[in-house]
Design a protein around this motif. Structure first.
Motif, PDB file in Angstrom:
ATOM      1  N   HIS A  90       0.851  -1.185   0.000  1.00  0.00           N
ATOM      2  CA  HIS A  90       0.000   0.000   0.000  1.00  0.00           C
ATOM      3  C   HIS A  90       0.889   1.237   0.000  1.00  0.00           C
ATOM      4  CE1 HIS A  90      -3.252   2.716   0.908  1.00  0.00           C
ATOM      5  NE2 HIS A  90      -2.612   3.143   1.964  1.00  0.00           N
ATOM      6  N   LEU A  91       0.710   2.107  -0.986  1.00  0.00           N
ATOM      7  CA  LEU A  91       1.485   3.345  -1.080  1.00  0.00           C
ATOM      8  C   LEU A  91       0.924   4.347  -0.063  1.00  0.00           C
ATOM      9  CD1 LEU A  91       1.589   3.407  -4.971  1.00  0.00           C
ATOM     10  CD2 LEU A  91       3.551   3.000  -3.464  1.00  0.00           C
ATOM     11  N   HIS A  92       1.282   4.147   1.199  1.00  0.00           N
ATOM     12  CA  HIS A  92       0.663   4.871   2.313  1.00  0.00           C
ATOM     13  C   HIS A  92       0.988   6.361   2.339  1.00  0.00           C
ATOM     14  CE1 HIS A  92       4.655   4.036   3.797  1.00  0.00           C
ATOM     15  NE2 HIS A  92       4.438   4.736   4.897  1.00  0.00           N
ATOM     16  N   ARG A  93       1.975   6.792   1.597  1.00  0.00           N
ATOM     17  CA  ARG A  93       2.319   8.214   1.588  1.00  0.00           C
ATOM     18  C   ARG A  93       2.103   8.856   0.222  1.00  0.00           C
ATOM     19  NH1 ARG A  93       7.889   8.941   4.566  1.00  0.00           N
ATOM     20  NH2 ARG A  93       7.495  11.078   3.918  1.00  0.00           N
ATOM     21  N   ALA A  94       1.399   8.160  -0.658  1.00  0.00           N
ATOM     22  CA  ALA A  94       1.119   8.712  -1.984  1.00  0.00           C
ATOM     23  C   ALA A  94       0.159   9.886  -1.868  1.00  0.00           C
ATOM     24  CB  ALA A  94       0.520   7.643  -2.892  1.00  0.00           C
ATOM     25  N   GLU A  95       0.376  10.870  -2.722  1.00  0.00           N
ATOM     26  CA  GLU A  95      -0.531  12.016  -2.766  1.00  0.00           C
ATOM     27  C   GLU A  95      -1.811  11.608  -3.483  1.00  0.00           C
ATOM     28  OE1 GLU A  95       1.488  15.476  -4.274  1.00  0.00           O
ATOM     29  OE2 GLU A  95       3.321  14.957  -3.190  1.00  0.00           O
ATOM     30  N   SER A  96      -2.789  12.506  -3.516  1.00  0.00           N
ATOM     31  CA  SER A  96      -4.077  12.185  -4.125  1.00  0.00           C
ATOM     32  C   SER A  96      -3.906  11.773  -5.590  1.00  0.00           C
ATOM     33  CB  SER A  96      -5.025  13.380  -4.013  1.00  0.00           C
ATOM     34  OG  SER A  96      -4.476  14.494  -4.702  1.00  0.00           O
ATOM     35  N   ALA A  97      -4.833  10.963  -6.038  1.00  0.00           N
ATOM     36  CA  ALA A  97      -4.761  10.390  -7.389  1.00  0.00           C
ATOM     37  C   ALA A  97      -4.866  11.463  -8.459  1.00  0.00           C
ATOM     38  CB  ALA A  97      -5.882   9.374  -7.570  1.00  0.00           C
ATOM     39  N   GLN A  98      -4.130  11.221  -9.550  1.00  0.00           N
ATOM     40  CA  GLN A  98      -4.206  12.053 -10.745  1.00  0.00           C
ATOM     41  C   GLN A  98      -4.252  11.111 -11.937  1.00  0.00           C
ATOM     42  OE1 GLN A  98      -0.625  14.513 -10.479  1.00  0.00           O
ATOM     43  NE2 GLN A  98      -1.966  16.267 -10.215  1.00  0.00           N
ATOM     44  N   LEU A  99      -5.101  11.397 -12.900  1.00  0.00           N
ATOM     45  CA  LEU A  99      -5.192  10.542 -14.077  1.00  0.00           C
ATOM     46  C   LEU A  99      -4.137  10.885 -15.124  1.00  0.00           C
ATOM     47  CD1 LEU A  99      -9.050  10.144 -14.435  1.00  0.00           C
ATOM     48  CD2 LEU A  99      -7.382   8.628 -13.340  1.00  0.00           C
ATOM     49  N   MET A 100      -3.559  12.087 -15.058  1.00  0.00           N
ATOM     50  CA  MET A 100      -2.470  12.501 -15.941  1.00  0.00           C
ATOM     51  C   MET A 100      -1.306  12.928 -15.048  1.00  0.00           C
ATOM     52  SD  MET A 100      -3.607  12.082 -19.051  1.00  0.00           S
ATOM     53  CE  MET A 100      -2.403  12.952 -20.049  1.00  0.00           C
ATOM     54  N   VAL A 101      -0.124  12.371 -15.316  1.00  0.00           N
ATOM     55  CA  VAL A 101       1.068  12.670 -14.508  1.00  0.00           C
ATOM     56  C   VAL A 101       2.283  12.827 -15.421  1.00  0.00           C
ATOM     57  CG1 VAL A 101       0.229  11.413 -12.478  1.00  0.00           C
ATOM     58  CG2 VAL A 101       1.613  10.217 -14.188  1.00  0.00           C
ATOM     59  N   LYS A 102       3.335  13.459 -14.885  1.00  0.00           N
ATOM     60  CA  LYS A 102       4.626  13.504 -15.570  1.00  0.00           C
ATOM     61  C   LYS A 102       5.467  12.392 -14.977  1.00  0.00           C
ATOM     62  CE  LYS A 102       5.062  18.353 -16.757  1.00  0.00           C
ATOM     63  NZ  LYS A 102       5.838  19.580 -16.532  1.00  0.00           N
ATOM     64  N   PRO A 103       5.721  11.319 -15.729  1.00  0.00           N
ATOM     65  CA  PRO A 103       6.528  10.221 -15.190  1.00  0.00           C
ATOM     66  C   PRO A 103       7.981  10.667 -15.015  1.00  0.00           C
ATOM     67  CG  PRO A 103       6.083   9.863 -17.509  1.00  0.00           C
ATOM     68  CD  PRO A 103       5.309  11.087 -17.107  1.00  0.00           C
ATOM     69  N   PHE A 104       8.716   9.953 -14.183  1.00  0.00           N
ATOM     70  CA  PHE A 104      10.089  10.344 -13.910  1.00  0.00           C
ATOM     71  C   PHE A 104      10.959  10.289 -15.158  1.00  0.00           C
ATOM     72  CE2 PHE A 104      10.726   5.802 -13.608  1.00  0.00           C
ATOM     73  CZ  PHE A 104      12.049   5.604 -13.937  1.00  0.00           C
ATOM     74  N   LEU A 105      10.594   9.509 -16.147  1.00  0.00           N
ATOM     75  CA  LEU A 105      11.422   9.364 -17.343  1.00  0.00           C
ATOM     76  C   LEU A 105      11.294  10.520 -18.330  1.00  0.00           C
ATOM     77  CD1 LEU A 105      10.866   5.573 -18.136  1.00  0.00           C
ATOM     78  CD2 LEU A 105      12.952   6.658 -17.283  1.00  0.00           C
ATOM     79  N   GLN A 106      10.210  11.281 -18.251  1.00  0.00           N
ATOM     80  CA  GLN A 106       9.969  12.351 -19.217  1.00  0.00           C
ATOM     81  C   GLN A 106       9.292  13.532 -18.544  1.00  0.00           C
ATOM     82  OE1 GLN A 106       7.501  10.647 -22.320  1.00  0.00           O
ATOM     83  NE2 GLN A 106       9.288  10.309 -23.612  1.00  0.00           N
ATOM     84  N   ASP A 107       9.340  14.659 -19.226  1.00  0.00           N
ATOM     85  CA  ASP A 107       8.620  15.844 -18.776  1.00  0.00           C
ATOM     86  C   ASP A 107       7.394  16.060 -19.653  1.00  0.00           C
ATOM     87  OD1 ASP A 107      10.367  16.502 -16.665  1.00  0.00           O
ATOM     88  OD2 ASP A 107      11.796  17.354 -18.085  1.00  0.00           O
ATOM     89  N   VAL A 108       6.697  14.966 -19.943  1.00  0.00           N
ATOM     90  CA  VAL A 108       5.508  14.960 -20.780  1.00  0.00           C
ATOM     91  C   VAL A 108       4.385  14.352 -19.955  1.00  0.00           C
ATOM     92  CG1 VAL A 108       4.488  13.977 -22.882  1.00  0.00           C
ATOM     93  CG2 VAL A 108       6.900  14.670 -22.872  1.00  0.00           C
TER      94      VAL A 108
END
Length: 183
Positions: free
Chosen positions: A82-100
């Motif tokens: 369980h990602l107990h410290r994750a922030e609120s859900a977002q359906l669109m994110v910038k993954p660590f691999l890209q700034d897109v």
């Protein structure tokens, strides 16, 4: 609100409608806790491949220790947590691999509708109810939901397409992965 748990084994889960699933609550009970050197999400390596040398432990609660029998022969394990410290859900994110911006389900970002994490880690050894691990990319104190053995017989695929991740060069991935989400 409809509740689904392990006691509802005789329930036909296929009978839940879309609106029924929106109201459903699925309960999980942690089987243990993950201990690691990582305490700051922004400084935690992204994915186990960038966490080699990061040691940790999975402490299994005593009532589940018997379930660890026969695990010693596996070199790697799936940890589901369980990602107990994750922030609120977002359906669109910038993954660590890209700034897109990318759809959450095409990434491994933690801000998911259901904050469930999955890592493949190396099992160094088992001592009683404690699994000693390497390649731990998980925050200290993370609730552990399940363990499954990794086996190449069932789990290894030679992929030919990795979606948008094929656009990222390996050096960029390595540098960003070691720095964590804080980039």
């Amino acid at each position: 609100m409809k509740e689904i748990n392990s006691k509802d084994k005789n329930q036909d889960s296929g009978s839940l409608t879309k609106s029924g699933m929106e109201e459903a609550v699925i309960l999980y009970r942690p089987i243990g806790v993950i201990h690691s050197e990582h305490t700051v999400p922004e400084k935690t390596p992204i994915q186990p491949v960038y966490a080699r040398g990061c040691k940790g432990e999975a402490e299994i609660y005593p009532e589940f220790e018997q379930g660890l029998s026969d695990l010693d022969g596996f070199s790697h394990l799936y940890l589901i947590y369980h990602l107990h410290r994750a922030e609120s859900a977002q359906l669109m994110v910038k993954p660590f691999l890209q700034d897109v911006m990318r759809g959450i389900f095409s990434t491994r970002a933690p801000r998911r509708p259901n904050p469930i994490g999955l890592s493949i880690v190396e099992l160094i050894q088992r001592k009683g109810n404690v699994l000693h691990l390497d390649g731990v990319d998980i925050l200290d104190g993370t609730p552990l939901l399940d363990i499954k053995p990794y086996t190449a017989k069932f789990d290894f695929f030679q992929t030919t397409s990795n979606g948008w991740q094929d656009e990222v060069d390996e050096e960029t991935a390595r540098q960003r992965g070691k720095r964590g989400y804080g980039r």
